[in-house]
Design an enzyme around this catalytic site. Sequence first.
Site: not given
Lengths: 234, 171
Positions: B108-110
């Site tokens: 995921l991109c966080l």
Amino acid sequence: MSSSQTTTVNDPHLDNTTTTNNDTLPNNNSQEPSTSTDSSQYRSSTQYSFKPPPENSKTSTKPDLDDNEEEKRDDSMYVCNICLDIAKESVITMCGHLFCWPCLNCWLETKPQRQLCPVCKAAISKDKVVPLYGRNNEKQQDPRSKKSPPRPQAQRTEPDNSQNYQGFQSFGDAGFHLSFGIGAFPFVFFGSSFNFNDIRQRNGQNGSQFEEDQFLSKVFLWVAIIFFCWLILA
Amino acid sequence: MSNQSIQSENKPNNDEPVGNKGSAVAKRLQKELMALMMSSEKSVSAFPEDSNFFRWKATIVGPKETPYENQKYRLSIEFPNNYPYTAPTCKFTTPCFHPNIDISTGMLCLDILKEKWSALYDVRTILLSIQSLLSEPNNDSPLNSNAASLWDKKAEYKKYLDQFYEKNKDT
Ligand SMILES: [Zn+2]
Ligand SMILES: [Zn+2]
């Protein structure tokens, strides 16, 4: 505040004869105590901090419990924001956030290019944290001077590259490149201004003194830079 | 005391800024686990995997009033040896259809797990951030462009998501 309360609280601090008097004559409380409490109150307030809490009196257990609860609550206030334990070798940042010095030092070393407070992301630096000294810190030693010392030490003899580099970090890249090309002189110059800074800070952590030191080191920096420009141009 | 300081002065200290911190990491993770177990937060949970304290399994329940409501996702969290100075690696182990989650790898991109990481964040705040990412995707840099383009068509998105979830959910 009823008179009976004050007398019971004061009981443990009175000598034995007066406490037995109070115990045996509980009904007299309403009439007599006004004079006796005044003096005992004064005595107890001065004695309280020196006397260990009395063991065998029932009345004293209540304030004791309050103390413990307060301590617990206070403890959670002094938890390091990084290791989640009670802060050791505590330092506080200019933005008011508490850390163990080893924890904060580690954090700053993992991100040398972006030194931000882990809590509020304010810009921070090793030179601008304030060590906290509790009452029972006999040594009152700046935690930053222990273990991985972040700043140049006055006593160290051999000129170490990494030491000088630390000094330049706070001045930004421009200053570093400029002086790097020219030679050893600026290192000496900065080194001396830094040591000066260091010593004064350890003697007293005064807000105004700190600012004065900052100002002084800035003046030194500018004098050095002007000197170098002159050297280059001449 | 003086011996120690002399030793540390003689020893070069800049080659390994976070050496021998395993026990400190474990201690912090233990505290985090305790805090998680004590908290009343029911929508996220996490627990160490078997005996390895540096690998946790987590679950996130989709936030209410979003397409992910009532869906339950499992994640794996892997802590580096220098945690919390570096962010843990989080992955969805339940496939998740979402603009910022890779559908096949679960990556995921966080931002708070990358450039905005702070030592202050813990498992709980990470999971809550991931949970809020579910309801507020960042469609500018999608890992799943299908999901990103479908996001604005609410009904369609919900329909596709439900099908996808039913197909892939854990039992
Ligand atoms: Zn700490
Ligand atoms: Zn701060």
